[in-house]
Design a protein around this motif. Structure first.
Motif, PDB file in Angstrom:
ATOM      1  N   THR A 137      19.856  -8.561  15.770  1.00  0.00           N
ATOM      2  CA  THR A 137      19.120  -9.807  15.960  1.00  0.00           C
ATOM      3  C   THR A 137      17.951  -9.668  16.925  1.00  0.00           C
ATOM      4  N   LEU A 138      18.159  -8.950  18.027  1.00  0.00           N
ATOM      5  CA  LEU A 138      17.176  -8.921  19.103  1.00  0.00           C
ATOM      6  C   LEU A 138      16.402  -7.606  19.095  1.00  0.00           C
ATOM      7  N   GLY A 139      15.136  -7.669  18.706  1.00  0.00           N
ATOM      8  CA  GLY A 139      14.299  -6.479  18.708  1.00  0.00           C
ATOM      9  C   GLY A 139      13.418  -6.425  19.948  1.00  0.00           C
ATOM     10  N   ASN A 140      12.988  -5.232  20.298  1.00  0.00           N
ATOM     11  CA  ASN A 140      12.117  -5.056  21.466  1.00  0.00           C
ATOM     12  C   ASN A 140      10.668  -5.352  21.058  1.00  0.00           C
ATOM     13  N   THR A 141      10.428  -6.605  20.698  1.00  0.00           N
ATOM     14  CA  THR A 141       9.129  -7.000  20.143  1.00  0.00           C
ATOM     15  C   THR A 141       8.073  -7.286  21.204  1.00  0.00           C
ATOM     16  N   ALA A 142       8.455  -7.254  22.476  1.00  0.00           N
ATOM     17  CA  ALA A 142       7.487  -7.502  23.554  1.00  0.00           C
ATOM     18  C   ALA A 142       7.091  -6.204  24.234  1.00  0.00           C
ATOM     19  N   ILE A 167       7.679 -17.141  19.121  1.00  0.00           N
ATOM     20  CA  ILE A 167       8.268 -18.267  18.394  1.00  0.00           C
ATOM     21  C   ILE A 167       9.411 -17.803  17.499  1.00  0.00           C
ATOM     22  N   GLY A 168       9.461 -16.512  17.242  1.00  0.00           N
ATOM     23  CA  GLY A 168      10.532 -15.968  16.418  1.00  0.00           C
ATOM     24  C   GLY A 168      11.601 -15.284  17.249  1.00  0.00           C
ATOM     25  N   SER A 169      11.303 -14.074  17.727  1.00  0.00           N
ATOM     26  CA  SER A 169      12.314 -13.250  18.402  1.00  0.00           C
ATOM     27  C   SER A 169      12.824 -13.852  19.702  1.00  0.00           C
ATOM     28  N   PRO A 299      16.335  -2.177  19.092  1.00  0.00           N
ATOM     29  CA  PRO A 299      16.940  -3.308  19.795  1.00  0.00           C
ATOM     30  C   PRO A 299      16.376  -3.470  21.208  1.00  0.00           C
ATOM     31  N   ALA A 300      16.326  -4.701  21.657  1.00  0.00           N
ATOM     32  CA  ALA A 300      15.797  -4.998  22.988  1.00  0.00           C
ATOM     33  C   ALA A 300      16.805  -4.633  24.071  1.00  0.00           C
TER      34      ALA A 300
END
Length: 340
Positions: A137-142, A167-169, A299-300
């Motif tokens: 569910t939680l990706g390292n998108t930042a 707004i998503g992750s 994953p984050a």
């Protein structure tokens, strides 16, 4: 031709170089430095970066697709993960049931409840299932997604990555992520469950998004805009350093098979399915590439924080984090080849 002018080569030089530097620093410096750096980036660096990059970004088009895609990717990944978990649990139960029947044929003595034994001995315990789904569910998108997106897509389309993340992750982390942890884990006695709405309200990046949009057409002195840009690009670099410092603190690598399965679904199968589906909605080119890269992030590190707080499978979480960062180096060329 792979030269230093090639964006992919430059990205790999930065990813590997700065992450390795962070890894070394993490071994040499006290752990508190990682905490301080993380807070500085979270409360100062990232918000200023968002405002600075939004001033350069193109917000035209159906950019609302970005957060929608994030939620679709999360649901697709979680669905595929749940199917795999269900198959794994069913297979283990069938295997253990078969062994139980054989044992009873040899020994007619009464044994404890089979259901309790299967539940306690199952490799797919509730904590393991929770960590598996949480990593999905939680990706390292930042901290990792932003540098990759800026290097390969550029500031002009950075808003797609930004909207996907914030707004998503980010919202998914404080809603779906916490819900999964609560469902499959249990907090230690005396601990107070975090309120997801309060947690979101305390996230500076979410507040900086509307501020950045509102300041897009506000003229700023050159020295101010230049200073913000310098802070923004410095934050990108320090984000990679911090990832290396966090990696240096990971100690246990177990459940490798489950971790690789989890990462295959999250970083390969989900981006392939959702990225291909975007084509049927007219989303192609750089916007699609920006979102596919975000979907394919490992994953984050916040998954480890949540796993520890809710007593999930920490070993599986740590292994997915470590292997995910390495796997990213091999998957980026795939997405460039498929979706460029």
């Amino acid at each position: 031709m792979f030269t230093l002018e090639n964006p992919l080569v430059m990205l790999y030089v930065r990813l590997i170089g700065w992450t390795l530097l962070g890894y070394v620093l993490g071994k040499l410096l006290p752990k508190i430095f990682t905490t301080y750096l993380g807070k500085a980036l979270l409360f100062v660096g990232v918000p200023i970066s968002i405002i600075s990059f939004l001033r350069q970004a193109d917000l035209s088009g159906w950019i609302v697709i970005a957060p929608t895609t994030a939620w679709v990717a999360i649901l697709v990944g979680a669905g595929l993960a749940w199917i795999w978990i269900d198959l794994g649990v069913s297979d283990e139960r069938f295997s253990k049931l078969s062994r139980g029947i054989t044992s009873r044929e040899k020994n007619l003595e009464t044994s404890p409840s089979m259901d309790a034994t299967l539940e306690n001995d199952s490799a797919w315990s509730g904590a393991t299932q929770g960590s598996f789904l949480l990593a999905m569910t939680l990706g390292n998108t930042a901290f990792m997604g932003y540098p990759v997106s800026l290097a390969l897509v550029g500031p002009q389309y950075f808003a797609w990555s930004l909207f996907y993340d914030l707004i998503g992750s980010t919202i998914a982390a404080y809603s779906v992520g916490i819900a999964l942890a609560s469902r499959y884990g249990s907090m230690s006695s005396g601990q107070k469950k975090p309120n997801p709405f309060v947690s979101m309200a305390k996230t500076p990046a979410l507040w900086s998004l509307p501020i950045g949009v509102g300041m897009r057409f506000v003229p700023l002195p050159t020295i101010v805009s230049g200073g913000m840009s310098t802070i923004a690009w410095t934050t990108v670099t320090l984000s990679l350093v911090m990832i290396g410092m966090q990696l240096s603190q990971l100690k246990t690598l177990r459940n490798v098979k489950k971790a690789l399965t989890c990462l295959s679904i999250k970083m390969l199968l989900t981006p392939l399915v959702v990225g291909t589906g975007l084509m049927f909605f007219g989303v192609t080119g750089e916007p699609r590439m920006a979102m596919v890269l975000q979907m394919a992030m490992p994953p984050a590190f916040s998954t480890l924080v949540i796993a520890q707080a809710y007593n999930l499978d920490r070993d599986l979480t740590v292994t997915t984090l470590a292997f995910g960062v390495v796997l990213l180096l091999f998957t980026i060329p795939i997405w460039l080849w498929l979706f460029s």
